[in-house]
Design a protein around this motif. Structure first.
Motif, short mmCIF file in Angstrom:
data_model
loop_
_atom_site.label_atom_id
_atom_site.label_comp_id
_atom_site.label_asym_id
_atom_site.label_seq_id
_atom_site.Cartn_x
_atom_site.Cartn_y
_atom_site.Cartn_z
N ALA A 26 0.86 -1.18 0.00
CA ALA A 26 0.00 0.00 0.00
C ALA A 26 0.91 1.24 0.00
CB ALA A 26 -0.88 0.01 1.24
N GLU A 27 0.37 2.35 -0.43
CA GLU A 27 1.12 3.60 -0.37
C GLU A 27 1.60 3.84 1.06
OE1 GLU A 27 0.61 8.33 -1.47
OE2 GLU A 27 -1.00 6.94 -1.90
N ASP A 28 2.84 4.22 1.23
CA ASP A 28 3.49 4.51 2.51
C ASP A 28 3.80 3.27 3.35
OD1 ASP A 28 3.62 7.27 2.04
OD2 ASP A 28 1.63 7.59 2.86
N GLU A 29 3.68 2.07 2.78
CA GLU A 29 4.05 0.85 3.49
C GLU A 29 5.57 0.67 3.42
OE1 GLU A 29 2.89 -3.89 3.56
OE2 GLU A 29 1.66 -2.48 2.42
N GLU A 30 6.18 0.28 4.54
CA GLU A 30 7.64 0.14 4.61
C GLU A 30 8.16 -0.96 3.69
OE1 GLU A 30 9.00 -0.57 8.56
OE2 GLU A 30 8.63 1.46 9.20
N ILE A 31 9.27 -0.64 3.01
CA ILE A 31 9.98 -1.62 2.20
C ILE A 31 11.26 -2.03 2.91
CG2 ILE A 31 11.20 -2.02 0.02
CD1 ILE A 31 9.21 0.01 -1.24
N LEU A 32 11.97 -1.02 3.43
CA LEU A 32 13.19 -1.30 4.19
C LEU A 32 13.44 -0.19 5.18
CD1 LEU A 32 15.69 0.61 2.87
CD2 LEU A 32 15.40 -1.01 1.03
N ILE A 33 14.40 -0.43 6.06
CA ILE A 33 14.73 0.56 7.09
C ILE A 33 16.21 0.89 6.98
CG2 ILE A 33 14.80 1.05 9.57
CD1 ILE A 33 12.55 -1.07 9.86
N LEU A 34 16.50 2.19 6.91
CA LEU A 34 17.88 2.67 6.90
C LEU A 34 18.27 3.08 8.31
CD1 LEU A 34 17.90 5.06 3.81
CD2 LEU A 34 18.65 2.68 3.90
N GLU A 35 19.56 2.98 8.60
CA GLU A 35 20.10 3.49 9.87
C GLU A 35 21.08 4.59 9.52
OE1 GLU A 35 22.90 4.28 12.80
OE2 GLU A 35 23.53 2.98 11.18
N SER A 36 20.87 5.74 10.12
CA SER A 36 21.75 6.89 9.90
C SER A 36 21.82 7.69 11.18
CB SER A 36 21.20 7.75 8.76
OG SER A 36 22.05 8.86 8.53
N MET A 37 23.03 7.94 11.65
CA MET A 37 23.24 8.73 12.86
C MET A 37 22.47 8.14 14.04
SD MET A 37 25.05 11.60 11.73
CE MET A 37 24.71 12.78 12.96
N LYS A 38 22.46 6.80 14.15
CA LYS A 38 21.80 6.07 15.24
C LYS A 38 20.28 6.18 15.20
CE LYS A 38 25.73 5.00 17.28
NZ LYS A 38 26.31 3.73 17.10
N MET A 39 19.72 6.63 14.06
CA MET A 39 18.26 6.72 13.90
C MET A 39 17.81 5.74 12.84
SD MET A 39 17.79 10.88 14.00
CE MET A 39 16.31 10.76 13.08
N GLU A 40 16.62 5.18 13.00
CA GLU A 40 16.03 4.30 12.01
C GLU A 40 15.08 5.11 11.14
OE1 GLU A 40 14.22 1.00 13.99
OE2 GLU A 40 16.06 0.51 15.07
N ILE A 41 15.30 5.06 9.83
CA ILE A 41 14.49 5.82 8.89
C ILE A 41 13.86 4.86 7.89
CG2 ILE A 41 14.50 7.61 7.10
CD1 ILE A 41 17.30 7.66 9.51
N VAL A 43 12.03 3.48 4.53
CA VAL A 43 11.85 3.81 3.12
C VAL A 43 10.56 3.12 2.71
CG1 VAL A 43 12.79 3.57 0.79
CG2 VAL A 43 14.34 3.96 2.72
N ALA A 44 9.59 3.92 2.27
CA ALA A 44 8.24 3.40 2.02
C ALA A 44 7.88 3.47 0.54
CB ALA A 44 7.24 4.21 2.83
N SER A 45 6.89 2.68 0.19
CA SER A 45 6.37 2.67 -1.17
C SER A 45 5.70 4.02 -1.48
CB SER A 45 5.35 1.55 -1.31
OG SER A 45 4.78 1.56 -2.59
N PRO A 46 6.04 4.64 -2.61
CA PRO A 46 5.43 5.93 -2.94
C PRO A 46 3.97 5.82 -3.39
CG PRO A 46 6.92 5.26 -4.67
CD PRO A 46 7.05 4.25 -3.58
N GLU A 47 3.54 4.60 -3.77
CA GLU A 47 2.15 4.38 -4.17
C GLU A 47 1.82 2.89 -4.06
OE1 GLU A 47 1.75 4.75 -8.71
OE2 GLU A 47 3.47 6.02 -8.24
N ASP A 48 0.54 2.58 -4.24
CA ASP A 48 0.12 1.18 -4.20
C ASP A 48 0.75 0.41 -5.35
OD1 ASP A 48 -1.54 1.91 -2.12
OD2 ASP A 48 -3.39 1.85 -3.29
N GLY A 49 1.13 -0.84 -5.10
CA GLY A 49 1.67 -1.66 -6.17
C GLY A 49 2.29 -2.94 -5.66
N GLU A 50 2.96 -3.65 -6.56
CA GLU A 50 3.62 -4.91 -6.23
C GLU A 50 5.13 -4.69 -6.26
OE1 GLU A 50 4.34 -9.35 -8.09
OE2 GLU A 50 2.74 -8.11 -8.90
N LEU A 51 5.81 -5.10 -5.21
CA LEU A 51 7.26 -5.00 -5.16
C LEU A 51 7.84 -6.02 -6.13
CD1 LEU A 51 9.78 -3.78 -3.82
CD2 LEU A 51 9.59 -5.54 -2.08
N ILE A 52 8.60 -5.55 -7.12
CA ILE A 52 9.14 -6.48 -8.10
C ILE A 52 10.64 -6.71 -7.94
CG2 ILE A 52 7.34 -6.17 -9.82
CD1 ILE A 52 9.18 -4.24 -11.30
#
Length: 73
Positions: A26-41, A43-52
């Protein structure tokens, strides 16, 4: 249908991959998580779709604007 590149907003380390190719996202659903400066950020899907495709692996270092995944929207 269109192929949409999912890009990072920051430089960081790929901490955890949450979704797998074939997953319906779904739009805004997490795909992966980045770590930067000890923070978890997330990365989400920009729109509805299938991860290919996931283009990075856990532990990879990415810079701002790196394409990390593709979805079929």
């Amino acid at each position: 249908m269109a192929i949409v590149d999912v890009k990072t907003d920051i430089t960081g380390n790929v901490w955890k991959i949450v979704a797998q190719p074939g997953d319906k996202l779904a739009e805004d659903e997490e795909i992966l998580i980045l770590e930067s400066m000890k923070m978890e950020i997330p990365v989400a899907s920009p729109e509805d779709g299938e991860l290919i495709e996931i283009l990075v692996a856990e532990g990879d270092i990415v810079t701002e604007g790196t394409v990390v995944a593709r979805i079929k929207a």
